[in-house]
Scaffold this motif. Structure first.
Motif, short mmCIF file in Angstrom:
data_model
loop_
_atom_site.label_atom_id
_atom_site.label_comp_id
_atom_site.label_asym_id
_atom_site.label_seq_id
_atom_site.Cartn_x
_atom_site.Cartn_y
_atom_site.Cartn_z
N PHE A 298 0.85 -1.76 -0.01
CA PHE A 298 0.33 -0.42 -0.04
C PHE A 298 0.69 0.99 -0.22
O PHE A 298 0.68 1.99 0.00
CB PHE A 298 -0.43 0.03 1.07
N ASN A 299 2.32 0.68 0.68
CA ASN A 299 2.37 2.04 -0.01
C ASN A 299 2.63 3.35 1.03
O ASN A 299 3.11 4.88 1.06
CB ASN A 299 3.32 2.74 -1.74
N SER A 300 2.03 2.67 2.45
CA SER A 300 1.72 3.80 3.23
C SER A 300 2.44 2.67 4.62
O SER A 300 2.09 1.32 4.55
CB SER A 300 0.45 4.02 3.82
N VAL A 301 2.73 3.91 5.68
CA VAL A 301 3.41 3.02 7.17
C VAL A 301 1.89 3.00 8.00
O VAL A 301 1.09 3.74 7.82
CB VAL A 301 4.01 3.71 7.69
N PRO A 302 1.93 2.04 8.83
CA PRO A 302 1.31 1.57 9.92
C PRO A 302 0.84 3.23 10.97
O PRO A 302 1.72 3.86 10.63
CB PRO A 302 1.70 0.30 10.57
N GLY A 303 -0.40 3.43 10.84
CA GLY A 303 -0.80 4.62 11.89
C GLY A 303 -0.54 5.70 11.16
O GLY A 303 -1.48 6.82 11.47
N GLY B 201 -8.31 19.66 5.84
CA GLY B 201 -6.38 19.95 6.24
C GLY B 201 -5.23 19.62 6.15
O GLY B 201 -4.71 19.87 6.51
N LEU B 202 -5.65 18.00 5.57
CA LEU B 202 -4.35 16.69 5.69
C LEU B 202 -3.25 17.43 3.96
O LEU B 202 -4.48 17.61 3.22
CB LEU B 202 -4.94 15.72 5.47
N ALA B 203 -2.32 17.82 4.52
CA ALA B 203 -1.17 17.23 3.59
C ALA B 203 -1.04 16.55 2.50
O ALA B 203 -1.62 15.13 3.57
CB ALA B 203 0.07 17.66 4.06
N ILE B 204 -1.36 16.74 0.84
CA ILE B 204 -1.10 14.89 0.39
C ILE B 204 0.11 14.42 0.92
O ILE B 204 -0.41 13.11 0.31
CB ILE B 204 -1.29 15.32 -1.24
N GLY B 205 1.19 15.40 1.21
CA GLY B 205 2.42 14.22 1.00
C GLY B 205 2.09 13.37 2.81
O GLY B 205 3.03 13.36 3.13
N LYS B 206 1.14 14.06 3.51
CA LYS B 206 1.16 13.40 5.17
C LYS B 206 0.07 12.28 4.96
O LYS B 206 0.14 11.00 5.63
CB LYS B 206 0.67 13.91 5.61
N VAL B 207 -0.62 12.18 3.85
CA VAL B 207 -1.68 10.85 3.17
C VAL B 207 -1.22 9.36 4.52
O VAL B 207 -1.52 8.91 4.88
CB VAL B 207 -1.99 10.92 2.50
N SER B 208 0.25 8.76 3.60
CA SER B 208 1.48 8.14 3.52
C SER B 208 1.91 7.77 4.49
O SER B 208 2.44 6.56 5.07
CB SER B 208 1.61 7.33 2.49
N GLY B 209 2.12 8.69 5.66
CA GLY B 209 3.69 8.50 6.16
C GLY B 209 4.67 7.94 5.63
O GLY B 209 6.08 7.60 6.69
N GLN B 210 5.17 8.28 4.57
CA GLN B 210 6.29 7.99 4.77
C GLN B 210 7.66 8.62 4.40
O GLN B 210 8.07 8.42 4.88
CB GLN B 210 6.70 7.40 2.35
N GLU B 211 6.88 10.25 4.76
CA GLU B 211 8.30 11.18 4.47
C GLU B 211 7.56 12.08 5.39
O GLU B 211 6.49 12.60 5.90
CB GLU B 211 8.65 11.77 2.94
#
Ligand code: KL2
Length: 418
Positions: free
Chosen positions: A226-231, A247-257
């Motif tokens: 899923f290219n997304s991390v737990p939590g 209000g969620l930034a698109i780069g925060k969705v997957s938690g990878q970075e």
């Protein structure tokens, strides 16, 4: 020569969902009672690292000795692993089409698997496969999902999913079908908007496939990378069945970075109405005008997708889905809280692969003394333990001499109560 990593089976007894106990790596499950009418099956989810992607991203594999990166070295190891674990269902990602045709499919067929494959769109040379043992299941339907949509500018990426409906082969009892889904979502850490929409499309297809006549869903297993991390918000959405993304930034969705440099906030709604998928992640059925057939019969045209009528939805920043999904893994070592990882190379070591399943729920009786109703679902019996980043660096990271992908296979054993 590198050492080998030890993974063991963790047997689980989850009488109480909140109190999952790990019973240790014994061969039998000592507490869970044996039931007469049961169907047990095992599932593997494995990103096998396509050779083209390995070569395109060679900077990720600088830590590896050259020979371990050749396909001719890697494939026999991967096949050995698949053969050793002998799972009844395989959900494979990064299956390269040429290798699939010449080696992967023939090898798996000779191990008794029926194989279905969905290649990525846009001439991308890899895709997702679901393979299952002939001896355990018969095939009811094959449902590929393309996340590329030429009419939706957001959906310009070539990722795919695959959803099968499988009939357990049980001699005596009648059994519900089992819906098995597999996907590899977009990698790009900054494009959570696309990832969430791809996930919604997969969930809509699962809804349509797993939908039963009585309005409930058959048991579901949803695997993939899923290219997304737990939590992360995407992960939480899968598990909680809801997400408020205001209000969620698109780069925060997957938690990878961690960084969110110059990032857009998710728009409301995330995807446009012409995608035809509601905020509840089901296909919307357009109210089609009645057409008159030659015999004068006024009938609705046949609809082949789940007929869920969605009334006009308010524009809200809430996503929902209708499944109750649990994760086979809990992502942290119970004693130390150190994260488990499913992928490890020179740039990252994280969990991005999952096996989600619809857990058997014990319906709470409304009236005292009433029978506890068992709602159709799966019981997790066991999982193959994962490792930490540190464990993997003791064997030179991934891929190495013995582990020939940059991901580890995930494995679970389930019981379907009949
Ligand atoms: O993270 V993966 O590896 O689930 O193991 O999914 C993608 C990445 C896969 C398919 O696109 O290729 C890998 N940096 C690192 N990895 C990349 C990159 C990149 N720029 N592009 C693709 N992948």
């Amino acid at each position: 020569m590198e050492g080998t990593i030890q993974r063991h089976w963790e047997y689980i007894c989850n009488h109480n969902k909140e109190n999952t106990k790990i019973l240790g790596d014994e061969n039998v499950d000592p507490i869970c009672e044996d039931s007469e009418n049961k169907f047990e099956f095992s599932v593997m989810s494995y990103n096998i690292l396509s050779q083209d992607l390995l070569e395109d991203n060679s900077h990720l594999y600088k830590h590896c000795r050259r020979p371990v990166l050749h396909w001719s070295f890697r494939f026999p190891n991967i096949l050995k692993e698949i053969k050793h674990f002998d799972a009844d269902v395989l959900c494979l990602q990064e299956v390269q089409e040429d290798h699939y045709g010449t080696e992967i499919r023939p090898s798996l067929e000779s191990l008794g698997y029926h194989c279905e494959y969905k290649m990525r769109t846009g001439r991308k040379p890899d895709g997702c496969a679901i393979c299952f043992k002939h001896s355990k299941f018969s095939l009811l339907s094959v449902n590929p999902v393309e996340f590329y949509r030429r009419d939706v500018p957001l959906l310009d990426r070539d990722n795919v999913g695959l959803v099968l409906l499988l009939q357990p082969k049980i001699p005596s009892a009648a059994s519900p079908a089992i819906c098995v889904a597999n996907t590899h979502l977009l990698y790009n850490p900054r494009r959570g908007d696309i990832k969430l929409t791809q996930l919604a499309m997969l969930l809509a297809e699962i809804s349509s496939v797993a939908h039963q006549k009585d309005g409930s869903f058959c048991p579901i297993v949803m695997c993939g990378d899923f290219n997304s991390v737990p939590g992360s918000p995407l992960y939480s959405f899968i598990k909680e069945g809801k997400l408020n993304y205001e209000g969620l930034a698109i780069g925060k969705v997957s938690g990878q970075e961690q960084s969110s440099r110059g990032q857009r906030i998710l728009s409301i709604p995330i995807w446009p109405p012409n995608l035809g998928i509601s905020q509840n992640c089901v296909y919307e059925v357009q109210q089609v005008p009645k057409v008159e057939k030659p015999d004068g019969d006024l009938t609705q045209p046949e609809l082949d997708k789940t007929e869920v009528l969605v009334t006009a939805e308010k524009l809200s920043s809430n996503l929902q889905h209708h499944f109750s999904l649990s994760s086979v893994y809990s992502h942290y070592l119970p004693d130390t809280g150190i994260p488990e990882v499913t992928t490890c190379h020179s740039r990252s070591a994280v969990t991005v692969d999952y096996i989600f399943y619809s857990a058997e729920k014990e319906g709470v009786a409304e009236q005292p003394g009433a029978e506890v109703a068992l709602v159709g679902g799966l019981k997790l019996l066991a999982r193959l333990s994962l490792l930490t980043e540190q464990d993997l660096w003791t064997v030179n990271g991934l891929p190495n001499e013995n582990n020939s992908s940059d991901h580890l296979p995930l494995l679970a054993k389930f019981r379907l109560e009949l």
